[in-house]
Motif scaffolding. Structure first.
Motif, PDB file in Angstrom:
ATOM      1  N   LEU A  59      37.623  59.212  96.195  1.00 22.53           N
ATOM      2  CA  LEU A  59      38.556  58.875  97.270  1.00 22.53           C
ATOM      3  C   LEU A  59      37.821  58.315  98.480  1.00 22.53           C
ATOM      4  CD1 LEU A  59      41.056  61.858  97.028  1.00 22.53           C
ATOM      5  CD2 LEU A  59      41.239  59.567  96.021  1.00 22.53           C
ATOM      6  N   LYS A  60      36.655  58.856  98.765  1.00 25.13           N
ATOM      7  CA  LYS A  60      35.842  58.353  99.873  1.00 25.13           C
ATOM      8  C   LYS A  60      35.377  56.928  99.575  1.00 25.13           C
ATOM      9  CE  LYS A  60      31.802  59.544 102.647  1.00 25.13           C
ATOM     10  NZ  LYS A  60      30.687  60.488 102.821  1.00 25.13           N
ATOM     11  N   ALA A  61      34.959  56.675  98.337  1.00 28.08           N
ATOM     12  CA  ALA A  61      34.531  55.326  97.953  1.00 28.08           C
ATOM     13  C   ALA A  61      35.691  54.334  98.018  1.00 28.08           C
ATOM     14  CB  ALA A  61      33.938  55.346  96.546  1.00 28.08           C
ATOM     15  N   PHE A  62      36.891  54.795  97.676  1.00 28.32           N
ATOM     16  CA  PHE A  62      38.090  53.951  97.738  1.00 28.32           C
ATOM     17  C   PHE A  62      38.624  53.833  99.165  1.00 28.32           C
ATOM     18  CE2 PHE A  62      39.660  54.887  93.101  1.00 28.32           C
ATOM     19  CZ  PHE A  62      38.632  54.123  92.594  1.00 28.32           C
ATOM     20  N   LYS A  63      38.020  54.576 100.094  1.00 27.83           N
ATOM     21  CA  LYS A  63      38.405  54.591 101.514  1.00 27.83           C
ATOM     22  C   LYS A  63      39.815  55.144 101.735  1.00 27.83           C
ATOM     23  CE  LYS A  63      35.128  51.331 103.098  1.00 27.83           C
ATOM     24  NZ  LYS A  63      34.487  50.251 102.673  1.00 27.83           N
ATOM     25  N   PHE A  64      40.129  56.237 101.022  1.00 27.66           N
ATOM     26  CA  PHE A  64      41.373  56.971 101.232  1.00 27.66           C
ATOM     27  C   PHE A  64      41.043  58.294 101.913  1.00 27.66           C
ATOM     28  CE2 PHE A  64      42.862  54.430  97.530  1.00 27.66           C
ATOM     29  CZ  PHE A  64      43.976  53.861  98.114  1.00 27.66           C
ATOM     30  N   THR A  65      41.813  58.657 102.923  1.00 25.23           N
ATOM     31  CA  THR A  65      41.653  59.957 103.566  1.00 25.23           C
ATOM     32  C   THR A  65      42.558  60.964 102.879  1.00 25.23           C
ATOM     33  OG1 THR A  65      43.377  59.465 105.190  1.00 25.23           O
ATOM     34  CG2 THR A  65      41.095  58.911 105.791  1.00 25.23           C
ATOM     35  N   ALA A  66      42.324  62.232 103.132  1.00 27.01           N
ATOM     36  CA  ALA A  66      43.088  63.296 102.469  1.00 27.01           C
ATOM     37  C   ALA A  66      44.586  63.185 102.733  1.00 27.01           C
ATOM     38  CB  ALA A  66      42.577  64.663 102.910  1.00 27.01           C
ATOM     39  N   ASP A  67      44.978  62.750 103.931  1.00 26.81           N
ATOM     40  CA  ASP A  67      46.406  62.667 104.240  1.00 26.81           C
ATOM     41  C   ASP A  67      47.070  61.424 103.647  1.00 26.81           C
ATOM     42  OD1 ASP A  67      44.930  61.092 106.023  1.00 26.81           O
ATOM     43  OD2 ASP A  67      46.481  61.205 107.570  1.00 26.81           O
ATOM     44  N   GLN A  68      46.306  60.541 103.029  1.00 30.03           N
ATOM     45  CA  GLN A  68      46.856  59.358 102.370  1.00 30.03           C
ATOM     46  C   GLN A  68      47.066  59.575 100.876  1.00 30.03           C
ATOM     47  OE1 GLN A  68      43.572  56.745 103.599  1.00 30.03           O
ATOM     48  NE2 GLN A  68      45.115  55.472 104.628  1.00 30.03           N
ATOM     49  N   VAL A  69      46.632  60.723 100.364  1.00 25.68           N
ATOM     50  CA  VAL A  69      46.606  60.960  98.922  1.00 25.68           C
ATOM     51  C   VAL A  69      47.470  62.161  98.552  1.00 25.68           C
ATOM     52  CG1 VAL A  69      45.108  61.459  96.948  1.00 25.68           C
ATOM     53  CG2 VAL A  69      44.273  60.035  98.816  1.00 25.68           C
ATOM     54  N   CYS A  70      48.199  62.014  97.458  1.00 24.85           N
ATOM     55  CA  CYS A  70      48.983  63.115  96.900  1.00 24.85           C
ATOM     56  C   CYS A  70      48.678  63.164  95.403  1.00 24.85           C
ATOM     57  CB  CYS A  70      50.469  62.857  97.122  1.00 24.85           C
ATOM     58  SG  CYS A  70      51.517  64.212  96.559  1.00 24.85           S
ATOM     59  N   HIS A  71      48.803  64.331  94.817  1.00 22.10           N
ATOM     60  CA  HIS A  71      48.605  64.427  93.370  1.00 22.10           C
ATOM     61  C   HIS A  71      49.766  65.184  92.748  1.00 22.10           C
ATOM     62  CE1 HIS A  71      47.188  68.460  94.307  1.00 22.10           C
ATOM     63  NE2 HIS A  71      47.279  68.728  93.016  1.00 22.10           N
ATOM     64  N   CYS A  72      49.996  64.927  91.465  1.00 21.64           N
ATOM     65  CA  CYS A  72      51.050  65.630  90.734  1.00 21.64           C
ATOM     66  C   CYS A  72      50.675  65.663  89.258  1.00 21.64           C
ATOM     67  CB  CYS A  72      52.407  64.967  90.946  1.00 21.64           C
ATOM     68  SG  CYS A  72      52.587  63.348  90.177  1.00 21.64           S
ATOM     69  N   SER A  73      51.385  66.482  88.520  1.00 19.67           N
ATOM     70  CA  SER A  73      51.162  66.564  87.076  1.00 19.67           C
ATOM     71  C   SER A  73      51.903  65.414  86.394  1.00 19.67           C
ATOM     72  CB  SER A  73      51.671  67.896  86.541  1.00 19.67           C
ATOM     73  OG  SER A  73      53.085  67.939  86.614  1.00 19.67           O
ATOM     74  N   LEU A  74      51.617  65.205  85.129  1.00 17.12           N
ATOM     75  CA  LEU A  74      52.292  64.172  84.358  1.00 17.12           C
ATOM     76  C   LEU A  74      53.798  64.445  84.299  1.00 17.12           C
ATOM     77  CD1 LEU A  74      52.233  61.668  82.587  1.00 17.12           C
ATOM     78  CD2 LEU A  74      51.652  63.131  80.643  1.00 17.12           C
ATOM     79  N   THR A  75      54.184  65.691  84.103  1.00 13.20           N
ATOM     80  CA  THR A  75      55.602  66.054  84.034  1.00 13.20           C
ATOM     81  C   THR A  75      56.301  65.771  85.357  1.00 13.20           C
ATOM     82  OG1 THR A  75      55.082  67.780  82.435  1.00 13.20           O
ATOM     83  CG2 THR A  75      57.218  67.930  83.536  1.00 13.20           C
ATOM     84  N   GLU A  76      55.674  66.140  86.458  1.00 18.34           N
ATOM     85  CA  GLU A  76      56.265  65.871  87.768  1.00 18.34           C
ATOM     86  C   GLU A  76      56.417  64.366  87.995  1.00 18.34           C
ATOM     87  OE1 GLU A  76      54.786  69.642  90.449  1.00 18.34           O
ATOM     88  OE2 GLU A  76      53.357  68.048  90.024  1.00 18.34           O
ATOM     89  N   PHE A  77      55.422  63.582  87.571  1.00 19.73           N
ATOM     90  CA  PHE A  77      55.502  62.134  87.719  1.00 19.73           C
ATOM     91  C   PHE A  77      56.658  61.559  86.906  1.00 19.73           C
ATOM     92  CE2 PHE A  77      54.333  57.911  86.065  1.00 19.73           C
ATOM     93  CZ  PHE A  77      54.342  57.200  87.249  1.00 19.73           C
ATOM     94  N   GLU A  78      56.765  61.998  85.660  1.00 18.21           N
ATOM     95  CA  GLU A  78      57.822  61.477  84.791  1.00 18.21           C
ATOM     96  C   GLU A  78      59.214  61.832  85.289  1.00 18.21           C
ATOM     97  OE1 GLU A  78      56.645  62.946  80.962  1.00 18.21           O
ATOM     98  OE2 GLU A  78      55.516  61.120  80.523  1.00 18.21           O
ATOM     99  N   ASN A  79      59.334  62.933  86.009  1.00 18.36           N
ATOM    100  CA  ASN A  79      60.644  63.362  86.498  1.00 18.36           C
ATOM    101  C   ASN A  79      60.929  62.929  87.931  1.00 18.36           C
ATOM    102  OD1 ASN A  79      61.552  64.743  84.140  1.00 18.36           O
ATOM    103  ND2 ASN A  79      60.053  66.314  84.600  1.00 18.36           N
TER     104      ASN A  79
END
Length: 132
Positions: A59-79
């Motif tokens: 994320l640091k290499a991609f120049k994203f800060t923690a508040d710009q990023v969210c994560h989820c599981s595959l199931t959460e994404f599909e729904n």
């Protein structure tokens, strides 16, 4: 219904239903519903993988800060039915790219950590989007 199916139905004029009382439905995580469109990057991975030290470095290499990023599981994404961030990075499953979004795919984080070739592939995907 998968996000891609929802987008397709919406494009042909079929509207989706919205849960009016979300407390009545169980979710995998008991967090509040999150508006993913306010983030710049969505990482589809397990919670354990997201907390791997390599993710912070990427994320640091991609120049994203923690508040710009969210994560989820595959199931959460599909729904998920709402708008998505511009960048989507999947480390799980075989997900088709989402039209209108910059989609990156890689192996799981532990595999990525031990495989320089896969790291290079992920970096090349990211760089390809930023040259446009």
């Amino acid at each position: 219904m998968k996000h891609q199916q929802t987008v397709y139905l919406q494009e042909i004029g079929i509207t989706r239903w919205i849960v009016r009382k979300p407390a009545l439905f169980n979710r995998e995580s008991h967090d509040e519903l999150v508006d993913l469109s306010r983030f710049d990057l969505l990482v589809i991975c397990s919670y354990k993988d997201f907390n791997h030290p390599l993710v912070a470095n990427i994320l640091k290499a991609f120049k994203f800060t923690a508040d710009q990023v969210c994560h989820c599981s595959l199931t959460e994404f599909e729904n998920y039915q709402g708008q998505l961030p511009e960048y989507i990075w999947s480390t799980v499953g075989n997900i088709d790219p989402v039209f209108g979004h910059k989609f990156m795919r890689s192996v799981s984080i532990p595999e990525l950590d031990s495989n320089p070739k896969e790291k290079r592939t992920l970096w090349e995907q990211f760089c390809a989007f930023n040259k446009q």
